[in-house]
Scaffold this motif. Sequence first.
Motif: not given
Length: 277
Positions: A104-111, A141-148
């Motif tokens: 959802w964060r990456d693609d704003q995927s409604l699915k 996942m929070a660390r990975i999101t920050q890194l990405e």
Amino acid sequence: MFGYVIANLSTLSEEEKARYQAVYCGLCQELKHRYGQASRLCLTYDLTFYILLASSLQEPAEESGPNHCIMHPGGGRSFTRNCCTTYAAHLTVALAYHKCLDDWRDDQSLKARTSAAVLKGAYRKAQQAIPAQCAAIEQAMARITQLEGAGAATPPDAAAHEFGLLLGQLFAANQGFWESDMQQLGYHLGRFVYLMDAAVDYEADRASGNYNPLVYAEFQPCEMQTLLAGIAGQAARVFERLPLVQDAHLMRSVLYSGVWQQFNKLYAPKESPEARD
């Protein structure tokens, strides 16, 4: 775990295929029993490998029987499950929930957003069952999101390292004498899965601008294969140290060739890793 940690069925006997399917069906039944029908939507074969691995080490008592499944009304299937299946069911829900949030964060995927909403209640139950592991997943996942989010400024292996640390922690839980080896195996497998996902999504991420360490590094397929083969080799070396007898050939079909199936479909490498006999 993205659907890469799967067996190469062409290398298995009919007996091994039946065993693999029975363990998978046992996980499906455990999800339904503990989390309801909707949780079966997040079922994959990835954690079937974990069940086989932990079961081979611990040799727990197993429950087996005919599998009465609405998806396969013709019958002819059976299930097998044990205490490792229960842990894998908790992990399946927790990892799937955070994968939906990440999509959802990456693609704003409604699915993905809808799936996360459906799994939210199940995830709260998983938090009660395995609180330490769910906390570790959230932190990783929070660390990975920050890194990405830092894009090209992030070292190419940083996010893969974090996912490896997470999977190592999840594999090592309750493994006693084998904790260190299971942590190392999970670590290398986690790094491999993260970077394999980047390799498979290379063209899509390059077009969309989504974070992909291999795109930023401008890797070519042969370079990706070399990188991934090195990490897979590290996982295999740890695997071979473990005193595994039950389902050993079946698990080797996962580690030595199964994990490469999607990569090979996309890139048809000149020399693909072969499954061991």
